[in-house]
Design a protein around this motif. Sequence first.
Motif, PDB file in Angstrom:
ATOM      1  N   VAL A  75       0.831  -1.212   0.000  1.00 36.89           N
ATOM      2  CA  VAL A  75       0.000   0.000   0.000  1.00 36.89           C
ATOM      3  C   VAL A  75       0.863   1.259   0.000  1.00 36.89           C
ATOM      4  CG1 VAL A  75      -1.982  -1.081   1.125  1.00 36.89           C
ATOM      5  CG2 VAL A  75      -0.225  -0.001   2.534  1.00 36.89           C
ATOM      6  N   VAL A  76       2.164   1.076   0.191  1.00 35.63           N
ATOM      7  CA  VAL A  76       3.112   2.192   0.172  1.00 35.63           C
ATOM      8  C   VAL A  76       4.268   1.811  -0.745  1.00 35.63           C
ATOM      9  CG1 VAL A  76       4.745   3.519   1.575  1.00 35.63           C
ATOM     10  CG2 VAL A  76       2.491   3.023   2.472  1.00 35.63           C
ATOM     11  N   LEU A  77       4.719   2.748  -1.573  1.00 39.08           N
ATOM     12  CA  LEU A  77       5.780   2.478  -2.541  1.00 39.08           C
ATOM     13  C   LEU A  77       7.146   2.905  -1.990  1.00 39.08           C
ATOM     14  CD1 LEU A  77       3.931   3.794  -5.728  1.00 39.08           C
ATOM     15  CD2 LEU A  77       4.125   1.433  -4.951  1.00 39.08           C
ATOM     16  N   PRO A  78       8.244   2.385  -2.549  1.00 35.72           N
ATOM     17  CA  PRO A  78       9.582   2.759  -2.071  1.00 35.72           C
ATOM     18  C   PRO A  78       9.814   4.274  -2.048  1.00 35.72           C
ATOM     19  CG  PRO A  78       9.735   0.913  -3.582  1.00 35.72           C
ATOM     20  CD  PRO A  78       8.309   1.355  -3.603  1.00 35.72           C
ATOM     21  N   LYS A  79       9.245   4.999  -3.045  1.00 35.93           N
ATOM     22  CA  LYS A  79       9.430   6.459  -3.084  1.00 35.93           C
ATOM     23  C   LYS A  79       8.731   7.137  -1.910  1.00 35.93           C
ATOM     24  CE  LYS A  79      10.637   7.432  -7.821  1.00 35.93           C
ATOM     25  NZ  LYS A  79      10.205   7.327  -9.177  1.00 35.93           N
ATOM     26  N   ASN A  80       7.614   6.526  -1.444  1.00 37.27           N
ATOM     27  CA  ASN A  80       6.952   7.062  -0.254  1.00 37.27           C
ATOM     28  C   ASN A  80       7.880   6.991   0.947  1.00 37.27           C
ATOM     29  OD1 ASN A  80       4.287   5.667  -1.762  1.00 37.27           O
ATOM     30  ND2 ASN A  80       3.971   7.689  -0.928  1.00 37.27           N
ATOM     31  N   PHE A  81       8.551   5.846   1.110  1.00 38.60           N
ATOM     32  CA  PHE A  81       9.459   5.687   2.247  1.00 38.60           C
ATOM     33  C   PHE A  81      10.605   6.691   2.185  1.00 38.60           C
ATOM     34  CE2 PHE A  81       7.838   1.171   2.576  1.00 38.60           C
ATOM     35  CZ  PHE A  81       7.215   1.367   3.811  1.00 38.60           C
ATOM     36  N   GLU A  82      11.110   6.926   0.975  1.00 36.74           N
ATOM     37  CA  GLU A  82      12.175   7.943   0.804  1.00 36.74           C
ATOM     38  C   GLU A  82      11.698   9.296   1.329  1.00 36.74           C
ATOM     39  OE1 GLU A  82      13.970   8.430  -3.117  1.00 36.74           O
ATOM     40  OE2 GLU A  82      13.621   6.291  -3.481  1.00 36.74           O
ATOM     41  N   MET A  83      10.483   9.652   0.925  1.00 34.99           N
ATOM     42  CA  MET A  83       9.897  10.924   1.349  1.00 34.99           C
ATOM     43  C   MET A  83       9.706  10.961   2.867  1.00 34.99           C
ATOM     44  SD  MET A  83       8.428  13.872   0.665  1.00 34.99           S
ATOM     45  CE  MET A  83       7.566  14.136  -0.861  1.00 34.99           C
ATOM     46  N   TRP A  84       9.221   9.859   3.436  1.00 37.99           N
ATOM     47  CA  TRP A  84       8.979   9.807   4.883  1.00 37.99           C
ATOM     48  C   TRP A  84      10.269  10.065   5.655  1.00 37.99           C
ATOM     49  CZ3 TRP A  84       5.192   5.271   6.366  1.00 37.99           C
ATOM     50  CH2 TRP A  84       3.995   5.426   5.657  1.00 37.99           C
ATOM     51  N   HIS A  85      11.359   9.425   5.228  1.00 41.81           N
ATOM     52  CA  HIS A  85      12.645   9.618   5.918  1.00 41.81           C
ATOM     53  C   HIS A  85      13.110  11.064   5.811  1.00 41.81           C
ATOM     54  CE1 HIS A  85      13.756   5.556   7.244  1.00 41.81           C
ATOM     55  NE2 HIS A  85      13.122   5.114   6.169  1.00 41.81           N
ATOM     56  N   TRP A  86      12.900  11.660   4.631  1.00 39.70           N
ATOM     57  CA  TRP A  86      13.305  13.061   4.438  1.00 39.70           C
ATOM     58  C   TRP A  86      12.502  13.978   5.377  1.00 39.70           C
ATOM     59  CZ3 TRP A  86      11.529  17.860   3.353  1.00 39.70           C
ATOM     60  CH2 TRP A  86      12.456  18.813   2.940  1.00 39.70           C
ATOM     61  N   ILE A  87      11.185  13.754   5.460  1.00 40.37           N
ATOM     62  CA  ILE A  87      10.320  14.581   6.315  1.00 40.37           C
ATOM     63  C   ILE A  87      10.738  14.457   7.772  1.00 40.37           C
ATOM     64  CG2 ILE A  87       7.964  14.827   7.213  1.00 40.37           C
ATOM     65  CD1 ILE A  87       6.934  14.028   4.451  1.00 40.37           C
ATOM     66  N   ALA A  88      10.962  13.209   8.229  1.00 42.77           N
ATOM     67  CA  ALA A  88      11.335  12.984   9.633  1.00 42.77           C
ATOM     68  C   ALA A  88      12.623  13.728   9.980  1.00 42.77           C
ATOM     69  CB  ALA A  88      11.495  11.490   9.898  1.00 42.77           C
ATOM     70  N   VAL A 432       7.988  20.433  -3.873  1.00 43.35           N
ATOM     71  CA  VAL A 432       9.280  20.627  -4.552  1.00 43.35           C
ATOM     72  C   VAL A 432      10.159  19.389  -4.360  1.00 43.35           C
ATOM     73  CG1 VAL A 432      11.386  22.017  -4.582  1.00 43.35           C
ATOM     74  CG2 VAL A 432       9.165  23.140  -4.368  1.00 43.35           C
ATOM     75  N   VAL A 433      10.203  18.874  -3.123  1.00 42.90           N
ATOM     76  CA  VAL A 433      10.997  17.661  -2.835  1.00 42.90           C
ATOM     77  C   VAL A 433      10.438  16.479  -3.624  1.00 42.90           C
ATOM     78  CG1 VAL A 433      11.707  16.044  -1.018  1.00 42.90           C
ATOM     79  CG2 VAL A 433      11.603  18.499  -0.533  1.00 42.90           C
ATOM     80  N   LEU A 434       9.108  16.336  -3.658  1.00 42.16           N
ATOM     81  CA  LEU A 434       8.442  15.270  -4.393  1.00 42.16           C
ATOM     82  C   LEU A 434       8.789  15.355  -5.880  1.00 42.16           C
ATOM     83  CD1 LEU A 434       6.389  12.995  -3.641  1.00 42.16           C
ATOM     84  CD2 LEU A 434       4.576  14.555  -4.319  1.00 42.16           C
ATOM     85  N   GLY A 435       8.830  16.575  -6.402  1.00 40.14           N
ATOM     86  CA  GLY A 435       9.185  16.791  -7.809  1.00 40.14           C
ATOM     87  C   GLY A 435      10.586  16.287  -8.120  1.00 40.14           C
ATOM     88  N   PHE A 436      11.531  16.589  -7.231  1.00 39.77           N
ATOM     89  CA  PHE A 436      12.912  16.135  -7.442  1.00 39.77           C
ATOM     90  C   PHE A 436      12.999  14.603  -7.361  1.00 39.77           C
ATOM     91  CE2 PHE A 436      14.058  20.575  -6.645  1.00 39.77           C
ATOM     92  CZ  PHE A 436      15.057  20.748  -7.591  1.00 39.77           C
ATOM     93  N   GLN A 437      12.234  14.004  -6.435  1.00 35.32           N
ATOM     94  CA  GLN A 437      12.256  12.542  -6.298  1.00 35.32           C
ATOM     95  C   GLN A 437      11.746  11.841  -7.550  1.00 35.32           C
ATOM     96  OE1 GLN A 437      10.092  11.155  -2.899  1.00 35.32           O
ATOM     97  NE2 GLN A 437      11.849  11.299  -1.544  1.00 35.32           N
ATOM     98  N   HIS A 438      10.685  12.388  -8.143  1.00 34.55           N
ATOM     99  CA  HIS A 438      10.047  11.750  -9.308  1.00 34.55           C
ATOM    100  C   HIS A 438      10.576  12.313 -10.639  1.00 34.55           C
ATOM    101  CE1 HIS A 438       6.652   9.382  -7.527  1.00 34.55           C
ATOM    102  NE2 HIS A 438       6.915  10.158  -6.498  1.00 34.55           N
ATOM    103  N   HIS A 439      11.509  13.252 -10.569  1.00 33.67           N
ATOM    104  CA  HIS A 439      11.979  13.966 -11.772  1.00 33.67           C
ATOM    105  C   HIS A 439      10.796  14.617 -12.485  1.00 33.67           C
ATOM    106  CE1 HIS A 439      15.800  12.028 -11.056  1.00 33.67           C
ATOM    107  NE2 HIS A 439      15.209  10.849 -11.081  1.00 33.67           N
TER     108      HIS A 439
END
Length: 823
Positions: A75-88, A432-439
């Motif tokens: 239910v969660v993708l690897p890119k979500n986890f990347e974002m979660w770690h960045w936010i934390a 902005v961070v999400l944009g960089f993650q997904h190009h």
Amino acid sequence: MPQLFAQVILPLSLHDAYTYRIPPSMERDVAPGKRVIVQFGQRKFYAALVSSVSTEKPEDIEVKEIQQVLDEHPVVLPKNFEMWHWIAKYYCCTLGDVFRAALPTGLKLESKSKIFLTGSEEEFLLTDVEQSLMLEIEKGTNVLAELERKLKDRFSYPALKALMQKDLVYVEEKVHEKYRPKTEAFVKLHPDVTSEEVLNKKAGEIKRAKKQEALLWHFCSAINAFEKGGLSEIARKDLFEGTNFTTSILKGLVDKEVLIQYQKQVSRIEEEKTEQVSLNLLNKYQAKALEEIRESYESKQVTLIHGITASGKTEIYIHLIDEAIKTGKQALYLVPEIALTTQIVQRLKNVFGHKVGIYHSRLNSSERVEIWEKTLLFQEKPGEGYQVILGARSAVFLPFSDLGLIVVDEEHENSFKQFDPAPRYNARDMAVVLGFQHHAKVLLGSATPSYESYHNALTGKYGLVNLTRRHSEMELPEILVADVKRAYKRKEMHSILSPQLYNLVEDALEKKEQVILFQNRRGYSPFVECFTCGHIPKCTRCDVSLTYHKYKKRLSCHYCGYSYLLPDRCDECGSPELKTRGFGTEKIEDEIKQLFRNARIDRMDLDSTKTKNAFEKIVRNLEDGKTDILIGTQMVTKGLDFEHVSVVGILNADNLINFPDFRAHERAYQLISQVAGRAGRKHRRGTVVIQTSQPDHPLIQLIQEQDYQKMLKQQFEERQLFKYPPFFRLVKIVVKHKNIDTVDRAAQELANGLRKNKELVILGPEFPLISRIQLWHHKEIWIKIDRRLHLDQVKEGIMAAVKKVRSMPSLSNCIFNIDADPM
């Protein structure tokens, strides 16, 4: 084969992932992104998220087993986890905090403690509290939280423990599923009915059952059975609609193996069938701006479009979304408030149809789970999943698989900032961070950009595109300033309206045009005062006066919700001379009804838009010409487009200008400019009246001139001089405790620890304007950080200083809220 272990994230304020053993029977099912049920602590069970799987067993720790796997697919993708770690890391919170904010409630499960009687017949001498507990459990109240709520002061954990030790009660933990798919009864032909011949034969066999025969032919007609383009099934409710058929008649056909009735999963999301239209043609200024955005994207990931109100930015967004969709990518369109979705969603659905999904807090838990799943579905079945999401700030957490474009409309709005609870993120920055993650390309749009975004554009970090002409060559509204201080002295005021505004409203109503009146305060009156002793009723739990709401006849606290009926007499001296002071939207509505008796008046604020469809109804009434005067709070400023609004009145600009905050002038300019932009958007130039007792204030002059650049230049000079954003970073730490002396000690210890880093500018600790909320005393420390410093190291130092204070025995139960980039 080596033993496998899963690292899981729990929906609790915990920094780390925890390790659990994967039973051999579950090894094929456990994968990153799936939810699993795990035991945490003595009794509690939670739905945790698997973040990784490994063969490494933690040393010297007893590892528990995973109890159950909940999902067939992640239910969660690897890119979500990347974002979660960045936010934390960036927002100084825990992974558990991010988990709780990101996932819809329906996907977060935890066990509920249930208490049952053992049936023991042994006799014990029970205390009063123990007897109260036993009686309530005997009545059938067995959920622990419900027991606490019902018994209040008579509830006691030691008493419950004593009952367990006496073997009179026992506790069970049960995990309840919060989301269940919605199902509906459908009907189709039995598999044996393969042709018209077979159907006619079956019909002949039931000729005596006239009602069953009638239902069969009605069914065949409804689905166009055996015809080209016919349906294979129909919902039972649609089959029965407008008829006298019943389920018992249908059951007869099912028993005779003519039809089949079955349950099918359906969506809770109401899908309106809209006739799709082609894109609107852009005017030459919009087309030029679109071309400049495309050019900007060749070298920049993020572009800011500074377009004045009613310049047609939304049409540019729609063209860019169309381009992203044609390349097979997903698009995210962020708006600051649910309010904006009403108008924009119709425009998007008109163009993109079923590809559009809407995600915001007014949806119930199950609806949000469905949006989440349909966003996830795009990865496997692009035709069935959502390709365009329109949402408020929480939409940045959705599981996008292939983002191509992110649009942040009204990017200056502080509604994009999550204030409480953690993570205290800003959705604009997260985009902005999400944009960089997904190009993916990111477009920030506003008529009054935030100083941070504009500074990034001026320094070359973002691209910058200007759109300075209104659509259809319509002029910006004329802005008039009304001196209410002078009008009150001369007794020229019409209740709360200055002579200029009163005359303009009267004129607009005669011409069948519409009016918006803006007051940034809801309720009837900000406070009530006793004219005999001067007493003002205050909240018992917060340091604020209570707001009077006339429609409820109650005094209410807007911070904690505490309220009571307005008393007939003063609580202090017993005098009946209680008077309302000041005015909120509710009082304005009353006054305007007296001034313009034939006008149709509506109010848009938090109180009038609490129900699910209330906001949509207010907007629709204004669009359809059923409302003449709309009175509202900030909601009316959020980019809404009304064709016939010719007059806008800002009833009290002084409250905005004089607010004690370094962003006060920036926000006042943005708010007044945005609400002014609702006037004269389509047919003729509109008029805006700003009512103030400071007509010569420099900010009022800049708003009247509508000179954003001049305003920006002045503010940048001040911000640079006093070390404020965008030139310095800010971190705010709020220390909370129910004892004021403990708050003082903790805040002072923390400030002393932070001051050891000589490169930081530390302000405080000081009590804020409202220093007690819900019985918790607050003290604030503000940290100014030079942009040349390494931010990660500074934040690590802040976290270490907080940890040190928290480790002191007398201060361990203090709460420390860290807010990076506070608004």
